[in-house]
Design a protein around this motif. Structure first.
Motif, PDB file in Angstrom:
ATOM      1  N   THR A 149     -15.817  15.480  30.029  1.00 39.55           N
ATOM      2  CA  THR A 149     -17.167  15.025  30.341  1.00 39.55           C
ATOM      3  C   THR A 149     -18.233  15.949  29.752  1.00 39.55           C
ATOM      4  N   PHE A 150     -18.045  17.257  29.895  1.00 42.17           N
ATOM      5  CA  PHE A 150     -19.028  18.222  29.421  1.00 42.17           C
ATOM      6  C   PHE A 150     -18.726  18.613  27.970  1.00 42.17           C
ATOM      7  N   ASP A 151     -19.785  18.872  27.209  1.00 42.83           N
ATOM      8  CA  ASP A 151     -19.609  19.280  25.817  1.00 42.83           C
ATOM      9  C   ASP A 151     -18.924  20.642  25.729  1.00 42.83           C
ATOM     10  N   THR A 152     -19.455  21.607  26.480  1.00 45.35           N
ATOM     11  CA  THR A 152     -18.852  22.935  26.485  1.00 45.35           C
ATOM     12  C   THR A 152     -18.736  23.417  27.922  1.00 45.35           C
ATOM     13  N   ILE A 153     -17.751  24.243  28.148  1.00 49.74           N
ATOM     14  CA  ILE A 153     -17.576  24.833  29.472  1.00 49.74           C
ATOM     15  C   ILE A 153     -17.667  26.336  29.296  1.00 49.74           C
ATOM     16  N   THR A 154     -18.704  26.889  29.880  1.00 50.15           N
ATOM     17  CA  THR A 154     -18.957  28.322  29.752  1.00 50.15           C
ATOM     18  C   THR A 154     -18.051  29.095  30.701  1.00 50.15           C
ATOM     19  N   PRO A 155     -17.901  30.393  30.467  1.00 48.37           N
ATOM     20  CA  PRO A 155     -17.125  31.214  31.413  1.00 48.37           C
ATOM     21  C   PRO A 155     -17.718  31.187  32.824  1.00 48.37           C
ATOM     22  N   GLU A 156     -19.060  31.079  32.907  1.00 49.05           N
ATOM     23  CA  GLU A 156     -19.705  31.002  34.219  1.00 49.05           C
ATOM     24  C   GLU A 156     -19.305  29.716  34.944  1.00 49.05           C
ATOM     25  N   MET A 157     -19.211  28.613  34.171  1.00 51.43           N
ATOM     26  CA  MET A 157     -18.804  27.338  34.770  1.00 51.43           C
ATOM     27  C   MET A 157     -17.351  27.420  35.252  1.00 51.43           C
ATOM     28  N   ARG A 158     -16.506  28.077  34.471  1.00 54.69           N
ATOM     29  CA  ARG A 158     -15.105  28.246  34.883  1.00 54.69           C
ATOM     30  C   ARG A 158     -15.020  29.064  36.176  1.00 54.69           C
ATOM     31  N   SER A 159     -15.823  30.103  36.243  1.00 49.44           N
ATOM     32  CA  SER A 159     -15.846  30.945  37.428  1.00 49.44           C
ATOM     33  C   SER A 159     -16.313  30.149  38.647  1.00 49.44           C
ATOM     34  N   LEU A 160     -17.344  29.347  38.443  1.00 53.41           N
ATOM     35  CA  LEU A 160     -17.855  28.514  39.526  1.00 53.41           C
ATOM     36  C   LEU A 160     -16.804  27.476  39.943  1.00 53.41           C
ATOM     37  N   ALA A 161     -16.110  26.916  38.957  1.00 56.98           N
ATOM     38  CA  ALA A 161     -15.060  25.937  39.263  1.00 56.98           C
ATOM     39  C   ALA A 161     -13.929  26.589  40.053  1.00 56.98           C
ATOM     40  N   LYS A 162     -13.683  27.852  39.762  1.00 58.15           N
ATOM     41  CA  LYS A 162     -12.647  28.572  40.517  1.00 58.15           C
ATOM     42  C   LYS A 162     -13.046  28.686  41.989  1.00 58.15           C
ATOM     43  N   ASP A 163     -14.347  28.905  42.222  1.00 65.18           N
ATOM     44  CA  ASP A 163     -14.847  29.019  43.598  1.00 65.18           C
ATOM     45  C   ASP A 163     -14.955  27.659  44.288  1.00 65.18           C
ATOM     46  N   LEU A 164     -15.550  26.682  43.583  1.00 64.15           N
ATOM     47  CA  LEU A 164     -15.811  25.369  44.173  1.00 64.15           C
ATOM     48  C   LEU A 164     -14.621  24.420  44.082  1.00 64.15           C
ATOM     49  N   GLY A 165     -13.908  24.504  42.990  1.00 65.73           N
ATOM     50  CA  GLY A 165     -12.883  23.518  42.657  1.00 65.73           C
ATOM     51  C   GLY A 165     -13.441  22.585  41.594  1.00 65.73           C
ATOM     52  N   TRP A 166     -12.595  22.157  40.679  1.00 64.19           N
ATOM     53  CA  TRP A 166     -13.047  21.319  39.557  1.00 64.19           C
ATOM     54  C   TRP A 166     -13.550  19.960  40.035  1.00 64.19           C
ATOM     55  N   ARG A 167     -12.953  19.416  41.053  1.00 54.47           N
ATOM     56  CA  ARG A 167     -13.374  18.107  41.572  1.00 54.47           C
ATOM     57  C   ARG A 167     -14.789  18.193  42.133  1.00 54.47           C
ATOM     58  N   GLN A 168     -15.051  19.214  42.934  1.00 56.60           N
ATOM     59  CA  GLN A 168     -16.382  19.400  43.503  1.00 56.60           C
ATOM     60  C   GLN A 168     -17.404  19.629  42.394  1.00 56.60           C
ATOM     61  N   PHE A 187     -17.274  18.476  39.382  1.00 51.77           N
ATOM     62  CA  PHE A 187     -17.527  17.207  38.690  1.00 51.77           C
ATOM     63  C   PHE A 187     -18.533  16.362  39.446  1.00 51.77           C
ATOM     64  N   PHE A 188     -18.411  16.316  40.769  1.00 59.31           N
ATOM     65  CA  PHE A 188     -19.274  15.453  41.564  1.00 59.31           C
ATOM     66  C   PHE A 188     -20.609  16.097  41.932  1.00 59.31           C
ATOM     67  N   THR A 189     -20.812  17.349  41.566  1.00 58.17           N
ATOM     68  CA  THR A 189     -22.095  18.005  41.808  1.00 58.17           C
ATOM     69  C   THR A 189     -23.010  17.674  40.642  1.00 58.17           C
ATOM     70  N   ASN A 190     -24.261  17.271  40.935  1.00 63.39           N
ATOM     71  CA  ASN A 190     -25.135  16.911  39.824  1.00 63.39           C
ATOM     72  C   ASN A 190     -25.543  18.154  39.026  1.00 63.39           C
ATOM     73  N   LYS A 191     -26.030  17.922  37.814  1.00 65.69           N
ATOM     74  CA  LYS A 191     -26.305  19.020  36.885  1.00 65.69           C
ATOM     75  C   LYS A 191     -27.340  20.004  37.426  1.00 65.69           C
ATOM     76  N   LEU A 192     -28.364  19.515  38.103  1.00 70.89           N
ATOM     77  CA  LEU A 192     -29.402  20.389  38.637  1.00 70.89           C
ATOM     78  C   LEU A 192     -28.804  21.337  39.687  1.00 70.89           C
ATOM     79  N   GLN A 193     -27.981  20.798  40.576  1.00 71.51           N
ATOM     80  CA  GLN A 193     -27.333  21.637  41.580  1.00 71.51           C
ATOM     81  C   GLN A 193     -26.383  22.636  40.920  1.00 71.51           C
ATOM     82  N   LEU A 194     -25.700  22.205  39.892  1.00 67.84           N
ATOM     83  CA  LEU A 194     -24.793  23.095  39.170  1.00 67.84           C
ATOM     84  C   LEU A 194     -25.562  24.262  38.554  1.00 67.84           C
TER      85      LEU A 194
END
Length: 187
Positions: free
Chosen positions: A141-160, A162-169
């Motif tokens: 879905t996303f063009d690039t996934i930054t290390p910060e996004m990976r770190s956040l996904a580790k905390d939140l989970g990838w599913r969460q 995905f369903f979080t809007n871009k502004l909240q992310l």
């Protein structure tokens, strides 16, 4: 189709219902059902009891209500139904696929279909909620996934994530950076 099947279709082991300590094994092969038991007892009359084994063709098992009752008592009716279906030639090929392969297939489904599939069984519910699946979906879905996004996904989970809007992310990423900055200042 039967050529695709391994020789052993199903195997389960378990202990008899309380107070029994007896041990049981049930094996279903392509051509027969094997039921084994071991008596486990401190009583002197059972100490010399040898392990037992019954082998039956699928057709004979389907007519042996005594063995069916034993299997239901030891392993439960769900297992009995599954074994009954195997002996009738009703093999669930989808159930035999690995989780990794199923995740690759599920990845191509629409979100609504993933939601419906998650209601089919415990296995599919687990797969449809798995981080591995949602990581694939986020990466597509996303063009690039930054290390910060990976770190956040580790905390939140990838599913969460995905369903979080871009502004909240973006807000959550900013907060995470600020928190890391404060931690680095303390050291």
């Amino acid at each position: 189709m039967a050529a695709w099947l391994p020789d052993t279709l199903f195997e389960i082991v378990g202990q008899g219902p309380a107070p029994s300590k007896d041990y049981y094994q049930l094996v279903v092969t392509r051509s027969q059902l094997i039921f084994r038991w071991w008596k486990i007892s401190l009583r002197s009359e059972y100490r010399s009891a040898k392990p037992g084994e019954t082998k039956e063709t699928h057709e004979d098992f389907l007519e042996n209500s005594h063995l069916q009752v034993q299997i239901a008592l030891i392993f439960g009716t769900r297992i009995l139904d599954y074994v009954f279906n195997l002996c009738e030639g009703k093999v669930d090929f989808l159930e035999r696929l690995t989780d990794k392969l199923l995740l690759k297939i599920i990845f191509y489904l629409d979100l609504e279909d993933i939601a419906r599939l998650s209601q089919v069984s415990h296995r599919f519910a687990k797969l449809c909620r798995s981080d591995m699946l949602w990581e694939l979906i986020v990466q597509s879905t996303f063009d690039t996934i930054t290390p910060e996004m990976r770190s956040l996904a580790k905390d939140l989970g990838w599913r969460q994530m995905f369903f979080t809007n871009k502004l909240q992310l973006q807000r959550q990423l900013r907060k995470k950076k600020q928190k890391q900055g404060r931690q680095e200042e303390q050291f």
